[in-house]
Scaffold this motif. Structure first.
Motif, short mmCIF file in Angstrom:
data_model
loop_
_atom_site.label_atom_id
_atom_site.label_comp_id
_atom_site.label_asym_id
_atom_site.label_seq_id
_atom_site.Cartn_x
_atom_site.Cartn_y
_atom_site.Cartn_z
N LYS A 228 -1.98 -12.12 2.16
CA LYS A 228 -0.75 -11.56 2.73
C LYS A 228 0.26 -12.65 3.11
CE LYS A 228 -1.66 -10.85 7.69
NZ LYS A 228 -1.86 -9.78 8.70
N ALA A 260 -4.49 -5.92 6.39
CA ALA A 260 -3.28 -5.10 6.46
C ALA A 260 -2.83 -4.92 7.90
CB ALA A 260 -3.53 -3.75 5.80
N GLN A 262 1.18 -3.63 10.21
CA GLN A 262 2.42 -2.84 10.12
C GLN A 262 3.36 -3.38 9.05
OE1 GLN A 262 3.92 -1.19 14.14
NE2 GLN A 262 2.94 -3.12 14.69
N THR A 264 2.43 -5.41 6.33
CA THR A 264 1.82 -5.65 5.02
C THR A 264 0.74 -4.62 4.77
OG1 THR A 264 2.16 -8.04 5.29
CG2 THR A 264 0.63 -7.33 3.58
N SER A 265 0.84 -3.94 3.63
CA SER A 265 -0.18 -2.98 3.24
C SER A 265 -1.05 -3.56 2.13
CB SER A 265 0.45 -1.68 2.74
OG SER A 265 1.09 -1.88 1.49
N GLU A 268 0.23 -3.12 -1.58
CA GLU A 268 1.26 -3.99 -2.16
C GLU A 268 0.67 -4.95 -3.18
OE1 GLU A 268 4.22 -5.78 0.57
OE2 GLU A 268 3.16 -4.67 2.13
N THR A 304 -7.08 3.47 2.57
CA THR A 304 -5.75 3.36 1.97
C THR A 304 -5.79 3.06 0.48
OG1 THR A 304 -5.61 0.99 2.48
CG2 THR A 304 -4.83 2.52 4.17
#
Length: 495
Positions: A228, A260, A262, A264-265, A268, A304
């Motif tokens: 990330k 992950a 808020q 960075t998911s 992505e 997710t």
């Protein structure tokens, strides 16, 4: 927002300076080839192995080679994730903590775990045993301070001889302060680590040269550290252009560490390869810690990432030290959580096998120079989670049930669950303090007698542990002791 455990740990050493007296400077690395013209990255490779991945954390190369031959191959493990093989900083004044290995100095294959020849021999031995090698790839940054490396390379921060100079790093020369600011997370420094400009063609080509060198030795894939902290397109450009694995015609398997939040998911990065699903660790570990298993039937719906792109774990080297919901120290609860992960059809399971510790910064067992001592399951300094009977038996279960659907779910509303994997396997897990007494379970297994792989194995036509009969209608009746389990699969069925 709290920093990951690795970041907090590195902060302790971010200003360490290791004396370079008497050290010999390593030869300059060859100039990387010019970067190719940008092109669309090919589709990421799927996990190519049926057995689980086991992170042999900080194990030396010679010891991994031996373990592949003696245990990992025969027990059905699919791949080993090895610690970063590149030259790393030596933090002599900090008693050689584990995290020094995540601070690269050069891309020479000379670490405290062994040299290039030992690494190549390990890869060859494991491949011959049917176990692939995935290297932990540190490509976001270089070492945090002026020091000396494990191959003798002396360097300054932002100057790594024969490899990188000041221009190859981002201009934000301060620590990340706001984890809600995605640009800051990707361009500023993770607690002092020199943040590489991964958008640079030169940096990308240098990293590809290193990774392709590993592939040329037979490495089949990579776990990518700190993803990330890099834009998805940079990661895709670096790993999407790698060579094929020799003799296979296949691209290397890539899975990316994304914690992950808020800003960075995990999704992505899914276009580049598989991604670690940290939510799984939280939910499953907590369920087995508290003995509340009944809700796990729907665990995949709470994630997710789709199953085919998620790498899941009960613990890894970071969570053991920063979020120890369950670790090797929790005994059977930990073993049963791993058994669930290996039996349930979600994600690619990743196990860990490391060393015993009380100090979360402690490095592995080592000599006075910081060179890692040989690892052996007969040495109590090495935990050998992979060799615990429940976990070792369930590695083969996982391999046997690949592709089979979830069937015949049963639970008691609390700490006891059972489920099948089509006609390939069936498992009962009891996290209660009382035994299950002669309970009948409907399965989809063919009739016959099966070895319980949590307590033994099928050897020479007989079971070394327990055995369970399945009748013509697919029913089995068995007792399960408190905090224990039973697992049956088609590969451990008596003829």
């Amino acid at each position: 927002m709290p920093l990951p455990a690795y970041a907090l740990a590195v902060a302790l050493a971010a200003t360490s300076v290791v004396p370079a007296a008497g050290a010999m400077t390593a030869p300059a690395a060859p100039e990387p080839a010019a970067a190719p013209e940008p092109a669309a990255a090919p589709e990421p490779a799927a996990a190519p192995v049926a057995g689980p991945i086991v992170q042999m954390f900080q194990w030396p190369w010679d010891s991994i080679a031996q373990e592949c031959r003696s245990t990992l191959g025969p027990k059905g493990f699919g791949a080993v994730q090895v610690s970063p093989p590149q030259e790393h900083v030596r933090l002599d004044g900090e008693d050689h903590p584990w995290y020094q290995d995540y601070q690269p100095v050069s891309y020479q294959l000379e670490s405290r775990r062994g040299n290039r020849e030992q690494f190549a021999a390990m890869v060859s031995a494991c491949n011959d045993a049917g176990v692939q090698i995935y290297a932990d790839a540190v490509v976001n940054h270089m070492a945090a301070s002026d020091a000396i490396g494990s191959a003798g390379t002396t360097h300054e921060k932002y100057v790594y001889p024969g490899l990188y100079s000041d221009a190859d790093f981002h201009d934000c020369r301060r620590d990340i302060a706001n984890y809600d600011d995605k640009d800051e997370v990707r361009n500023c420094e993770l607690v002092g680590l020199s943040d590489l400009a991964t958008e640079s063609d030169y940096v990308r080509s240098a990293e590809q040269a290193y990774l392709n060198d590993l592939i040329s030795l037979g490495v089949s894939g990579f776990r990518v550290d700190g993803v990330k902290h890099m834009p998805p397109e940079d990661v895709g450009a670096i790993f999407g252009g790698l060579d094929e694995v020799p003799g296979t015609g296949a691209r290397p398997y890539v899975f990316q560490e994304v914690i992950a939040d808020q800003a960075t998911s995990a999704g992505e990065y899914a276009g580049n390869g598989d991604v670690t699903e940290f939510a799984y660790h939280h939910e499953v570990s907590e369920a087995f810690k508290n003995g509340s298993l009944a809700g796990l039937e729907d665990v995949a719906d709470h994630m997710t990432l789709p199953s085919e792109q998620a790498v899941v774990f009960i613990d890894n080297h970071d969570t053991q030290r920063s979020e120890p919901t369950l670790t090797y120290k929790d005994g059977t609860a930990y073993d049963l959580a791993n058994a669930f992960m290996l039996a349930f059809p979600y994600g690619t399971p990743q196990l860990i096998s490391g060393f015993a510790f009380d100090d979360p910064d402690a490095g592995p067992p080592a000599d006075s120079e910081g060179r890692t001592s040989p690892a052996s399951c007969s040495d109590q300094a090495w935990v050998c989670e992979h060799a615990r009977p429940i976990i070792a038996g369930m590695a083969g279960f996982h391999r046997e049930v690949q592709g089979a659907e979830l069937t015949n779910w049963w639970d008691d509303g609390s700490g006891r669950v059972a489920f099948g994997r089509g006609d390939a396997g069936f498992v009962v897990l009891n996290r209660e303090d009382a035994a299950i007494e002669q309970q009948s379970f409907q399965t989809s297994l063919p009739a016959g007698t099966y070895c319980d792989v949590m307590s033994g194995s099928l050897q020479d036509g007989s079971c070394t542990g327990g055995a369970v009969d399945v009748n013509e209608d697919g029913w089995l009746t068995t007792s399960v002791p408190a905090n224990s389990g039973v697992a049956l699969h088609a590969g451990a069925k008596l003829s």
